[in-house]
Design a protein around this motif. Structure first.
Motif, PDB file in Angstrom:
ATOM      1  N   SER A 256       0.811  -1.202   0.000  1.00  0.00           N
ATOM      2  CA  SER A 256       0.000   0.000   0.000  1.00  0.00           C
ATOM      3  C   SER A 256       0.860   1.274   0.000  1.00  0.00           C
TER       4      SER A 256
ATOM      5  N   THR B  83       0.749   4.066  -2.937  1.00  0.00           N
ATOM      6  CA  THR B  83       0.425   5.453  -2.586  1.00  0.00           C
ATOM      7  C   THR B  83       1.486   6.404  -3.119  1.00  0.00           C
TER       8      THR B  83
ATOM      9  N   ILE C  35     -11.630   6.752  -6.162  1.00  0.00           N
ATOM     10  CA  ILE C  35     -10.498   6.480  -5.259  1.00  0.00           C
ATOM     11  C   ILE C  35     -10.832   5.360  -4.266  1.00  0.00           C
TER      12      ILE C  35
ATOM     13  N   SER D 199      -9.182   1.526  -4.496  1.00  0.00           N
ATOM     14  CA  SER D 199      -8.327   0.993  -3.434  1.00  0.00           C
ATOM     15  C   SER D 199      -8.962  -0.251  -2.803  1.00  0.00           C
ATOM     16  N   ASP D 200     -10.294  -0.278  -2.803  1.00  0.00           N
ATOM     17  CA  ASP D 200     -10.968  -1.454  -2.266  1.00  0.00           C
ATOM     18  C   ASP D 200     -10.730  -2.675  -3.158  1.00  0.00           C
TER      19      ASP D 200
ATOM     20  N   THR E 262      -7.165  -3.944  -2.740  1.00  0.00           N
ATOM     21  CA  THR E 262      -6.880  -4.659  -1.498  1.00  0.00           C
ATOM     22  C   THR E 262      -7.755  -5.908  -1.339  1.00  0.00           C
TER      23      THR E 262
END
Ligand SMILES: [Zn+2]
Length: 410
Positions: free
Chosen positions: A70, A74, A108, A112-113, A116
């Protein structure tokens, strides 16, 4: 401050937080092989202790990989102007500010969900499965995901639209309206979460007649807590881990016991856990937490209102046009050192409340049954009996098993 400097400041904050978290996690991992304190001898037999150590190590390794993934993502997103890219997509879809804001955060959050998702899949179906905790089927897992996405769209999207609208209409005073909105929403959710949200994911049933109900009846009469407020939830649908919690206030207060808890513990141990939860109610912990979180929200929103209009925030993220959504992203990062501190404080307070609830159970039901229930629950979730003290201060909302037992024996 010029945008370039702010850009590097934001990156620095993100990296320092990553390094700090990694350091605390590493510190904690150094204690995985510590000898069990004498008070806790007997929680695990040799074989179970080895299993709990293996569980700690696997989870540590997993969190290392996930946080490395992560942070790399980022940083790349920052370096390659990811926010400007997403901002551009949103602006091409609509020219309405509210729609742009919702699409921007939507992209966003969903991206990201999805990125992950493999990690949460692995955690449930590989790690938890291997140690015998997982009871969730793939169908439940995917349905949970879809339901939480729908909730995010409806509730999150609705709140975000209103807040963006407040900002458009009132600029400097938007924080007051937003504060009022979030306060009303928080109180509403505190009261009706169990009735409106929990049923989407779980079945809750009133306690069945029998030995346990009679035992709880006797205690709740003494404690002046209505039995109709005690519910059993089907936690076993997802995991073997057990839990119990107190929620709501006024007419909506209730205690929820996991069916796994009822399965794992003896009657007097369950009543002891219930007594602890009644302690939270008697000591008004829900109300105190609610008031505190409302005050903290007001404070945060006020600071946000001072900064969010500053075009440097948007420019630091690579976009010339100042906007509320980019201001909000930059602010969240800038504010994160302060929210770390408030989290530390809130966790400290939460641990204090746990001692108070334990004391209530001790004084009104006795400490023996609570001690043996806490030991069993720790054993059944393979919990870490020797965490590092800094790790506890930062991450634990409950005192450690050892601390709770020493307090109960006092
Ligand atoms: Zn508690």
């Amino acid at each position: 401050m010029n945008p370039q400097t702010l850009f590097y400041l934001l990156l620095a904050i993100i990296m320092i937080k990553f390094l700090f978290d990694s350091f605390i996690n590493a510190l904690n991992s150094k204690h995985f092989n510590d000898e069990i304190p004498s008070e806790l001898k007997g929680v695990y037999n040799d074989k179970e202790y080895l299993k709990s150590q293996a569980y700690k190590k696997v989870n540590y390794k997993f969190s290392l990989i996930m946080s490395a993934f992560s942070i790399v993502l980022t940083i790349l997103f920052f370096l390659f102007d990811g926010f400007a890219f997403v901002d551009n997509i949103a602006r091409n879809i609509s020219s309405n500010i509210i729609v742009i804001t919702v699409i921007f955060f939507g992209i966003i959050i969903f991206a990201s969900d999805i990125l992950t998702f493999p990690f949460s899949y692995y955690k449930t179906f590989v790690i938890e499965e291997k140690f015998g905790f997982n009871k969730s089927s793939l169908k439940t897992f995917i349905l949970d995901k879809i339901k939480s996405w729908l909730m995010m769209v409806i509730i999150g999207g609705g709140l975000l639209s209103l807040i963006t609208w407040f900002y458009q209409v009132t600029t400097n005073n938007f924080w007051l309206y937003t504060w009022a909105l979030i306060t009303i929403f928080t109180i509403f959710m505190n009261m009706f979460y169990s009735k409106l949200i929990v049923p989407l994911f779980n079945k809750q049933t009133p306690l069945e007649d029998g030995e346990l109900k009679t035992a709880i009846e006797n205690f709740s009469q003494k404690a002046d807590f209505k039995l109709s407020n005690v519910f059993v939830i089907d936690g076993s649908k997802r995991s073997t881990k057990a839990n119990a919690y107190f929620s709501g206030f006024g007419s909506q207060k209730r205690i929820t016991l996991f069916d796994t808890l009822i399965n794992d513990l003896e009657t007097d141990e369950i009543v002891a856990v219930l007594a602890h939860e009644v302690g939270h109610y008697k000591k008004k912990h829900i109300i105190y937490n609610l008031i505190l979180s409302i005050i903290l929200t007001g404070f945060t929103l006020y600071i946000l209102s001072l900064l969010v209009g500053n075009s440097t925030l948007s420019q630091a993220l690579g976009v010339e046009i100042a906007s509320f959504h980019l201001g909000l992203i930059a602010f969240t990062i800038l504010y994160s050192p302060i929210s770390e501190i408030t989290n530390l404080f809130m966790n400290g307070l939460s641990r204090k409340f746990e001692y108070q609830a334990d004391d209530y159970a001790k004084n009104n039901f006795g400490s023996e049954a609570l001690i043996s229930s806490l030991k069993k629950l720790s054993k059944n979730s393979l919990s870490n009996l020797t965490p590092n003290k800094w790790y506890v201060k930062i991450h634990y909302s409950h005192p450690t098993l050892l601390q709770r037992i020493l307090n109960l024996k006092k």
